[in-house]
Scaffold this active site. Sequence first.
Site, mmCIF file in Angstrom:
data_model
loop_
_atom_site.group_PDB
_atom_site.id
_atom_site.type_symbol
_atom_site.label_atom_id
_atom_site.label_comp_id
_atom_site.label_asym_id
_atom_site.label_seq_id
_atom_site.Cartn_x
_atom_site.Cartn_y
_atom_site.Cartn_z
ATOM 1 N N GLY A 168 4.285 3.107 11.231
ATOM 2 C CA GLY A 168 3.569 4.378 11.219
ATOM 3 C C GLY A 168 3.054 4.735 12.593
ATOM 4 O O GLY A 168 3.662 4.377 13.604
ATOM 5 N N SER A 169 1.893 5.406 12.621
ATOM 6 C CA SER A 169 1.358 5.920 13.882
ATOM 7 C C SER A 169 0.676 4.833 14.687
ATOM 8 O O SER A 169 0.290 3.791 14.162
ATOM 9 C CB SER A 169 0.333 7.017 13.600
ATOM 10 N N LYS A 214 0.877 -1.180 0.000
ATOM 11 C CA LYS A 214 0.000 0.000 0.000
ATOM 12 C C LYS A 214 0.913 1.227 0.000
ATOM 13 O O LYS A 214 1.606 1.495 0.980
ATOM 14 C CB LYS A 214 -0.874 -0.041 1.246
ATOM 15 N N CYS A 258 11.218 7.228 14.505
ATOM 16 C CA CYS A 258 10.527 6.426 15.533
ATOM 17 C C CYS A 258 11.369 6.370 16.800
ATOM 18 O O CYS A 258 10.860 6.115 17.875
ATOM 19 C CB CYS A 258 10.321 4.995 15.078
ATOM 20 N N GLY A 267 -2.913 4.349 13.332
ATOM 21 C CA GLY A 267 -2.981 3.560 12.105
ATOM 22 C C GLY A 267 -2.698 2.085 12.367
ATOM 23 O O GLY A 267 -3.428 1.200 11.917
ATOM 24 N N GLY A 268 -1.647 1.842 13.123
ATOM 25 C CA GLY A 268 -1.252 0.459 13.387
ATOM 26 C C GLY A 268 -2.300 -0.286 14.198
ATOM 27 O O GLY A 268 -2.622 -1.442 13.914
ATOM 28 N N GLU A 325 4.044 9.890 22.635
ATOM 29 C CA GLU A 325 4.869 10.425 21.564
ATOM 30 C C GLU A 325 4.285 11.697 20.948
ATOM 31 O O GLU A 325 3.105 11.744 20.608
ATOM 32 C CB GLU A 325 5.045 9.358 20.471
ATOM 33 N N GLU A 371 4.839 -1.449 13.709
ATOM 34 C CA GLU A 371 5.828 -0.695 14.489
ATOM 35 C C GLU A 371 5.263 0.709 14.590
ATOM 36 O O GLU A 371 5.126 1.395 13.585
ATOM 37 C CB GLU A 371 7.180 -0.755 13.771
#
Lengths: 525, 525
Positions: free
Chosen positions: A241-242, A184, A302, A245-246, A393, A265
């Site tokens: 990603g965030s 994607k 990250c 999202g994850g 974060e 991650e």
Amino acid sequence: MSLTGQQLIGYEYSQQGKQTFTGINPRNNEALSPIFHEATKNEVDLAVHKAHEAFKTYRRLSDKQKAQFLEKIAEEIVEIGDVLLDTASLETALPITRLQGERGRTVGQLQLFANLLKEGSWVNARIDLAQPDRTPLPKPDIRQMEVPLGPVAVFGASNFPLAFSVAGGDTVSALAAGCPVVFKAHPAHPATCELVATAILKAAKACQLPDGVFSMVHGLTHEPGMALVTHPLIQAVGFTGSFRGGKAIYDAAVRRNTPIPVYAEMGSTNPVFILPEALAQKKQNLVSGLTGSITLGVGQFCTNPGVIVTESSSESEAFIELLTSSVESSPSGVMLTAVIKNTYQKGIELLSMNPDVNVLAGSLPHTSDTEVSSYLLETTAQAAIENPALLEEVFGPSSLHVQAQSKEEVLKLAESLQGHLTTTIHGTENDLREYAELIDILTQKVGRLIINGYPTGVEVTHAMTHGGPFPATTDSRSTSVGTNAIYRFVRPVSFQDLPQFLLPEALQDSNPLSIWRMVNGEYKK
Amino acid sequence: MSLTGQQLIGYEYSQQGKQTFTGINPRNNEALSPIFHEATKNEVDLAVHKAHEAFKTYRRLSDKQKAQFLEKIAEEIVEIGDVLLDTASLETALPITRLQGERGRTVGQLQLFANLLKEGSWVNARIDLAQPDRTPLPKPDIRQMEVPLGPVAVFGASNFPLAFSVAGGDTVSALAAGCPVVFKAHPAHPATCELVATAILKAAKACQLPDGVFSMVHGLTHEPGMALVTHPLIQAVGFTGSFRGGKAIYDAAVRRNTPIPVYAEMGSTNPVFILPEALAQKKQNLVSGLTGSITLGVGQFCTNPGVIVTESSSESEAFIELLTSSVESSPSGVMLTAVIKNTYQKGIELLSMNPDVNVLAGSLPHTSDTEVSSYLLETTAQAAIENPALLEEVFGPSSLHVQAQSKEEVLKLAESLQGHLTTTIHGTENDLREYAELIDILTQKVGRLIINGYPTGVEVTHAMTHGGPFPATTDSRSTSVGTNAIYRFVRPVSFQDLPQFLLPEALQDSNPLSIWRMVNGEYKK
């Protein structure tokens, strides 16, 4: 080469949908060409079906053949030339020199996995020989090795348009494992994605690989990605990603009729603990090291050090004063996207408004519409223990100094931490011996423990863990960087009493691949 | 020794709740003594908190110390003497000789893991040495090894009151990994559970292990188990049992605020494919082998061969005729519990009522209130492909013969299969060469592929995979039998630039444990 803005479904271009979008130049917020077409559900389905078909052939390839493919991908990426760096820089505002380094890392990573395959022992071959005379029952011959899971969906990260994107660690480890990939594309660097996807497909053609071993679909909305994750033929997901999202992908994957593993991650704040003697001895060194790590790449890593813990003392005060002016005077920078910039600013604002938080360095409004400045904020360990949200974060060039009153409070803070990718301790030998308990606690919280260094900079190597307990990732037993990343996309199969001619080469008596194997419990080659 | 019917919360007995139950003798449906107390939520919480505290000490134990603990458990189990076998037989209706074998397996399994720990290489030590002169940036020293996850919840199976219960594979592999265990006793053999739990706690005391390294809670309802799975301090779950039970636990675990891994082994139908030449050549052999495998232990094995596939031919007809009379004349038996017996009978009734299914052997009503007879049923491959529910597990001494019309239909049926623990192929060399595609398809569907053998009988060894794709398990990347089972309860941690005195022994330069390690990509000892 000219870009099409279309899906790459195996070896074919496709443009079935009406939804379109473009890349945006973050330096001036202007639309870039070409226009990209968001994938339809049908296009996602086509890509996954092709991957499923390709798997029938691809999974039977020898490790040497897969290694050739990876090496050819590396060649083709280099072959794209400077246009790859220019395109990526235009889409992400990352400087050319950084992207040069990232291309080197991407190519090096492909070569590392190619070497892993050529060596061959990664399959974990285990052989327990038969004992026909055993009583009361004969013992059968049992041999085990890893086999690939099947088609894998990969979501790239915005902050590494090459090394964690189309031909990044997830794609490479899945292809190395024997799994076709449906990628994607990240809408923040779609042109870069098309360039690299084309390179992968050129390599696949050159290696005469089946149509569908790699596909790429575009999407600005979440729909194509969710269609991918929930497709019954997808067997695993790699994501960088965030947290939001994850976690959404994880939630969708575990609710499928057939749940699948998700390796997301999702970043962390990577707390840095500075112990008293080290603080006294190397203040200036720490200030420049930390400023560099906080502001590197406009803080878009990250492993950015988002939390710095010290114990209250005059040394600590002096250190923070120096760090404050260092962060204050660090140059502003352009972030990857307007959304990331806004989220950063909102995160800083939210923290600043908290009565327990002081802003030490950095100021709103920013120097320009597109640039952000670096921040140093401050709170107390007590406040952070009572309100762990303070330690969440804030993606960007900022860090929160957490002042503890005592060693006991440092330990209590460490105990209260959630999972992180990394943690760092700065200490002299005396410090480290005195804070042995801190080290023990922190080891339980992270994927990587660093002594007297900085968390940014993740080596791509055999011993790397780029992972960690939730919420840093959705699967603490895995890494997304380094050769161990391949194990996310395989599972063991045992073969009982197979005649030699049916056994995979890795398990045949004669060890034709000359790999390390465990035979009756002993390692042998 | 006298039984208390209480929870064993670390070294203390506890009986806070009012809910009680007893074991039931399946041979006459009479209640057994003593009365057992279901754990309250508070008792579960106490056990988990003790495990969390114990983890602080237990995780730092050397592998040799953990090995001593496992060996001591084995000793204490043997020490219980015949009363263990008598109690288990009373609660489960399993014969003493079978339980003797199972005790041997349980003790052998403890010894196997003790040996794994004493050898020590299981920690996957990897060392990538520093390159201080590397440009543009020096390479740090990075070392990686596995560390334990934390307190593990284990649910035992009804059908292995010793080997998959209190001191079974899940408990042993978790303890070996360095994880304290809170065990949920199976209500079908609570007295057996108390005997074994007491042995484990004796061993823990003898080894001076911290209170809470092992606890056991009872429960007839699902509540204590669910309280365990959803407890924030539990870090992983091991389970062996039904699909319904395992899936409910999985669903609860992935919906936690912090999701945790669930290793649920939920059984399967373990299809057996008999290829034409083998069928013609060894009919009688297959009939006795299959009858034995179907009826062994009243069919109460996860690896029971629940589906037998042949291609239509006069040889197949003759074979099925022989198998029918063999199954028909096999003795009836007492199942583990009344619930299991009723579920078996309902499963058979449901299948029998399907217009596509014929009953070849076996008859309702049964010879007695407590015994069941063995069944052989029959359907066509076409029906099974159209209605995969026909191939779902009926736990007990039954099998479904699936008649295919052609090789193509066999392949189509194989393609349509869901995940299974095992599959078996009987074939001559000619058969196996001709059906290479079948073998390739089936390898994708299972954890273990058996040639010319029978699926029951799972060796506890290094190369065993007792696992497989969903719905056989919730995590196809794992095994619940064999030494690889330990990897379910650990995760890798990387140590960057640690001075030697801070490194775990497994990662120190001098390799004081003399283990196999990967140094700069090469295996060394």
